[in-house]
Write a protein that holds these residues in place. Structure first.
Motif, PDB file in Angstrom:
ATOM      1  N   ALA A 210      29.814  -3.962 -95.110  1.00 39.55           N
ATOM      2  CA  ALA A 210      30.001  -5.307 -94.564  1.00 39.55           C
ATOM      3  C   ALA A 210      29.875  -5.291 -93.043  1.00 39.55           C
ATOM      4  CB  ALA A 210      31.355  -5.867 -94.990  1.00 39.55           C
ATOM      5  N   VAL A 211      30.502  -4.313 -92.409  1.00 40.34           N
ATOM      6  CA  VAL A 211      30.435  -4.210 -90.944  1.00 40.34           C
ATOM      7  C   VAL A 211      29.012  -3.896 -90.501  1.00 40.34           C
ATOM      8  CG1 VAL A 211      31.195  -2.854 -88.950  1.00 40.34           C
ATOM      9  CG2 VAL A 211      32.858  -3.567 -90.687  1.00 40.34           C
ATOM     10  N   GLN A 212      28.389  -2.927 -91.165  1.00 44.00           N
ATOM     11  CA  GLN A 212      27.027  -2.530 -90.774  1.00 44.00           C
ATOM     12  C   GLN A 212      26.043  -3.687 -90.933  1.00 44.00           C
ATOM     13  OE1 GLN A 212      24.242  -0.688 -93.361  1.00 44.00           O
ATOM     14  NE2 GLN A 212      23.120  -1.798 -91.779  1.00 44.00           N
ATOM     15  N   LEU A 213      26.079  -4.363 -92.077  1.00 45.98           N
ATOM     16  CA  LEU A 213      25.153  -5.473 -92.316  1.00 45.98           C
ATOM     17  C   LEU A 213      25.465  -6.661 -91.416  1.00 45.98           C
ATOM     18  CD1 LEU A 213      24.886  -5.383 -96.214  1.00 45.98           C
ATOM     19  CD2 LEU A 213      23.053  -4.908 -94.581  1.00 45.98           C
ATOM     20  N   GLY A 214      26.751  -6.948 -91.228  1.00 43.50           N
ATOM     21  CA  GLY A 214      27.132  -8.081 -90.396  1.00 43.50           C
ATOM     22  C   GLY A 214      26.703  -7.906 -88.953  1.00 43.50           C
ATOM     23  N   LEU A 215      26.987  -6.751 -88.376  1.00 46.89           N
ATOM     24  CA  LEU A 215      26.626  -6.502 -86.977  1.00 46.89           C
ATOM     25  C   LEU A 215      25.119  -6.349 -86.807  1.00 46.89           C
ATOM     26  CD1 LEU A 215      29.472  -4.093 -85.798  1.00 46.89           C
ATOM     27  CD2 LEU A 215      29.264  -6.569 -85.492  1.00 46.89           C
ATOM     28  N   PHE A 216      24.446  -5.792 -87.804  1.00 44.50           N
ATOM     29  CA  PHE A 216      22.992  -5.687 -87.764  1.00 44.50           C
ATOM     30  C   PHE A 216      22.354  -7.073 -87.690  1.00 44.50           C
ATOM     31  CE2 PHE A 216      19.087  -5.611 -90.501  1.00 44.50           C
ATOM     32  CZ  PHE A 216      18.233  -5.006 -89.580  1.00 44.50           C
ATOM     33  N   GLY A 217      22.800  -7.978 -88.551  1.00 45.72           N
ATOM     34  CA  GLY A 217      22.275  -9.340 -88.537  1.00 45.72           C
ATOM     35  C   GLY A 217      22.603 -10.074 -87.256  1.00 45.72           C
ATOM     36  N   LEU A 218      23.831  -9.878 -86.755  1.00 41.54           N
ATOM     37  CA  LEU A 218      24.235 -10.527 -85.512  1.00 41.54           C
ATOM     38  C   LEU A 218      23.395 -10.034 -84.342  1.00 41.54           C
ATOM     39  CD1 LEU A 218      26.248 -12.403 -84.055  1.00 41.54           C
ATOM     40  CD2 LEU A 218      27.756 -10.417 -83.790  1.00 41.54           C
ATOM     41  N   TYR A 219      23.194  -8.736 -84.264  1.00 39.33           N
ATOM     42  CA  TYR A 219      22.405  -8.144 -83.173  1.00 39.33           C
ATOM     43  C   TYR A 219      20.952  -8.614 -83.246  1.00 39.33           C
ATOM     44  CZ  TYR A 219      20.818  -4.377 -79.983  1.00 39.33           C
ATOM     45  OH  TYR A 219      20.285  -3.659 -78.946  1.00 39.33           O
ATOM     46  N   MET A 220      20.369  -8.584 -84.426  1.00 36.36           N
ATOM     47  CA  MET A 220      18.984  -9.031 -84.588  1.00 36.36           C
ATOM     48  C   MET A 220      18.843 -10.500 -84.206  1.00 36.36           C
ATOM     49  SD  MET A 220      16.666  -6.801 -85.898  1.00 36.36           S
ATOM     50  CE  MET A 220      15.638  -7.574 -87.148  1.00 36.36           C
ATOM     51  N   GLY A 221      19.714 -11.336 -84.752  1.00 33.77           N
ATOM     52  CA  GLY A 221      19.618 -12.767 -84.474  1.00 33.77           C
ATOM     53  C   GLY A 221      19.877 -13.107 -83.023  1.00 33.77           C
ATOM     54  N   ALA A 222      20.842 -12.420 -82.411  1.00 30.96           N
ATOM     55  CA  ALA A 222      21.173 -12.684 -81.014  1.00 30.96           C
ATOM     56  C   ALA A 222      20.067 -12.222 -80.081  1.00 30.96           C
ATOM     57  CB  ALA A 222      22.482 -11.991 -80.649  1.00 30.96           C
ATOM     58  N   SER A 223      19.179 -11.342 -80.561  1.00 28.88           N
ATOM     59  CA  SER A 223      18.059 -10.873 -79.752  1.00 28.88           C
ATOM     60  C   SER A 223      16.838 -11.772 -79.889  1.00 28.88           C
ATOM     61  CB  SER A 223      17.680  -9.436 -80.153  1.00 28.88           C
ATOM     62  OG  SER A 223      18.760  -8.554 -79.940  1.00 28.88           O
ATOM     63  N   PHE A 224      16.626 -12.321 -81.075  1.00 27.24           N
ATOM     64  CA  PHE A 224      15.452 -13.161 -81.314  1.00 27.24           C
ATOM     65  C   PHE A 224      15.709 -14.638 -80.993  1.00 27.24           C
ATOM     66  CE2 PHE A 224      14.085  -9.465 -83.717  1.00 27.24           C
ATOM     67  CZ  PHE A 224      12.704  -9.484 -83.576  1.00 27.24           C
ATOM     68  N   ALA A 225      16.930 -15.113 -81.203  1.00 25.95           N
ATOM     69  CA  ALA A 225      17.222 -16.537 -81.045  1.00 25.95           C
ATOM     70  C   ALA A 225      16.991 -17.089 -79.639  1.00 25.95           C
ATOM     71  CB  ALA A 225      18.667 -16.820 -81.480  1.00 25.95           C
ATOM     72  N   PRO A 226      17.338 -16.351 -78.559  1.00 26.64           N
ATOM     73  CA  PRO A 226      17.192 -16.939 -77.218  1.00 26.64           C
ATOM     74  C   PRO A 226      15.750 -17.218 -76.814  1.00 26.64           C
ATOM     75  CG  PRO A 226      18.588 -14.982 -77.169  1.00 26.64           C
ATOM     76  CD  PRO A 226      17.926 -15.008 -78.499  1.00 26.64           C
ATOM     77  N   ASN A 227      14.786 -16.700 -77.544  1.00 28.16           N
ATOM     78  CA  ASN A 227      13.402 -16.725 -77.089  1.00 28.16           C
ATOM     79  C   ASN A 227      12.681 -18.048 -77.294  1.00 28.16           C
ATOM     80  OD1 ASN A 227      13.828 -13.979 -76.556  1.00 28.16           O
ATOM     81  ND2 ASN A 227      13.196 -13.418 -78.620  1.00 28.16           N
ATOM     82  N   HIS A 228      13.050 -18.797 -78.337  1.00 28.44           N
ATOM     83  CA  HIS A 228      12.355 -20.054 -78.633  1.00 28.44           C
ATOM     84  C   HIS A 228      13.299 -21.192 -79.017  1.00 28.44           C
ATOM     85  CE1 HIS A 228       8.403 -18.081 -78.637  1.00 28.44           C
ATOM     86  NE2 HIS A 228       8.995 -17.093 -79.282  1.00 28.44           N
ATOM     87  N   LYS A 229      14.458 -20.854 -79.563  1.00 29.64           N
ATOM     88  CA  LYS A 229      15.377 -21.893 -80.012  1.00 29.64           C
ATOM     89  C   LYS A 229      15.825 -22.742 -78.817  1.00 29.64           C
ATOM     90  CE  LYS A 229      15.594 -20.143 -84.235  1.00 29.64           C
ATOM     91  NZ  LYS A 229      14.593 -19.066 -84.081  1.00 29.64           N
ATOM     92  N   GLY A 230      15.682 -24.046 -78.945  1.00 29.11           N
ATOM     93  CA  GLY A 230      16.062 -24.929 -77.854  1.00 29.11           C
ATOM     94  C   GLY A 230      14.933 -25.220 -76.890  1.00 29.11           C
ATOM     95  N   MET A 231      13.775 -24.583 -77.095  1.00 32.39           N
ATOM     96  CA  MET A 231      12.592 -24.928 -76.309  1.00 32.39           C
ATOM     97  C   MET A 231      11.886 -26.110 -76.978  1.00 32.39           C
ATOM     98  SD  MET A 231      12.625 -23.054 -73.682  1.00 32.39           S
ATOM     99  CE  MET A 231      10.975 -23.250 -72.995  1.00 32.39           C
TER     100      MET A 231
END
Length: 366
Positions: A238-259
């Protein structure tokens, strides 16, 4: 003749008519020539050899760590480390998928298969198809899969489809749920990869991917269950999958979301399409490592096969070029980008359309 005045800080110069502007295609050709002549498109074999070797050592270290730590709650700390390692390897797989590592397309494909499927547990074929569509038409309604998600609504059209009282309540606050939902992204990525393999239709190297994913997902699960008690194993995963998804999403989301969003019927030249819909994240070289080079999103979208280590050097050239050609170039801090994403989602959820039309499209319509 009607003047075109793109909105934004870099487009504040007035009085430039369409006749005075360079043709968009020739503008990008000139920029490309400058970048190529400076040598920024050349392969960086030493850089990638070190990263590929590091990926192998890191995965071997994780397996050894799980075995050596044994049935202990210290495995939770290792789960956090595993999330970081797998995300960093995913960034490396992203580079290989964009043909940044080798000259040979076949070599890049096999590197992507090993890194994505065998090391991380994500289907390269599924991701490649999705990501290629995103690069072709970023933030374009009904074309970019990254703004077509089952839970969150990124466009006014998606909002209109959800009319129940519960859906309306959620939409008005969906921005605040964005980062907590990323804790489920890791699991969703694995499930989507397996589902893609089971779906009919053409898919290159399907059986290779099936074998690699079986070894990675089945082998990792078997190792964890063999070493830990069921309770500790569940927490570890749960920790590994949760943090993996959070890290991936937090890295990709700032690039286009809200543009700015691009209407589905809009036609924009390549240079403006990529720059206007992308956002760079301001920071030092440490951020290049943390985000795998994705913080230089404008340059990556303009030159997707450029080695990620070269993007930082190219950024000032692209920024100056955009200023000269009056093309808005967006760059903010990481914290600011997250605030923009949250506000964008909440605003869309409340039914506001106006702020999200691409400024260049608005200018053309005038």
């Amino acid at each position: 003749m009607t003047e075109l005045r793109p909105a934004g800080p870099a487009g504040a110069r007035a009085g430039t008519s369409t006749a005075e502007r360079p043709h968009p295609t020739s503008s990008f050709t000139a920029l490309t020539r400058t970048i190529q002549e400076a040598g920024y498109m050349r392969r960086r074999y030493g850089f990638y050899a070190a990263r590929l070797s590091g990926a192998v050592v890191a995965v071997a270290g994780l397996v050894a760590g799980v075995v050596l730590i044994g049935d202990s709650w210290w495995q939770v700390a290792l789960a956090a480390v595993a999330a970081v390692v797998f995300t960093q390897i995913a960034f490396l797989g992203h580079d290989a998928a964009h043909k940044q590592i080798f000259r040979s397309g076949r070599a890049n494909d096999w590197a992507s298969l090993v890194l994505a499927d065998l090391f991380v547990g994500l289907s390269y074929g599924w991701w490649q198809r999705k990501h290629t569509r995103h690069h072709a038409k970023p933030n374009q309604v009904d074309a970019d899969p990254d703004i077509d998600l089952p839970v969150l609504s990124f466009t006014p059209g998606d909002v209109e489809k959800r009319r129940s009282p519960l859906a309306r309540w959620f939409l008005a606050r969906q921005g605040w749920f964005f980062f907590p939902l990323l804790l489920l992204e890791g699991l969703d990525l694995h499930v989507s990869s397996v589902k893609r393999l089971a779906q009919p239709g053409p898919m290159q190297r399907r059986w290779v991917e099936a074998l690699f994913l079986t070894v990675r997902l089945g082998g990792w699960l078997a190792l964890v269950l063999a070493v830990m008690s069921p309770g500790k194993a569940a927490v570890f995963l749960a920790v590994q999958l949760g943090l993996f998804g959070l890290y991936m999403g937090a890295s990709f989301a700032p690039n286009h979301k809200g543009m700015p969003l691009v209407p589905k019927d809009a036609r924009i030249d390549f240079l403006r399409r990529q720059v206007l819909t992308s956002r760079n994240i301001r920071g030092g070289r440490w951020l290049d490592v943390v985000m795998g080079g994705l913080n230089h999103q404008v340059e990556h979208h303009l030159f997707p096969s450029m080695p990620s280590i070269s993007l930082r050097r190219v950024a000032p050239i692209v920024r100056e070029y955009c200023a000269t050609h009056q093309i808005p170039y967006t760059q903010v801090s990481l914290a600011r980008s997250y605030a923009i994403v949250v506000r964008h989602l909440n605003t869309v959820g409340l039914g506001d359309r106006d702020p999200f039309v691409c400024p260049m499209v608005a200018a053309y319509r005038v």
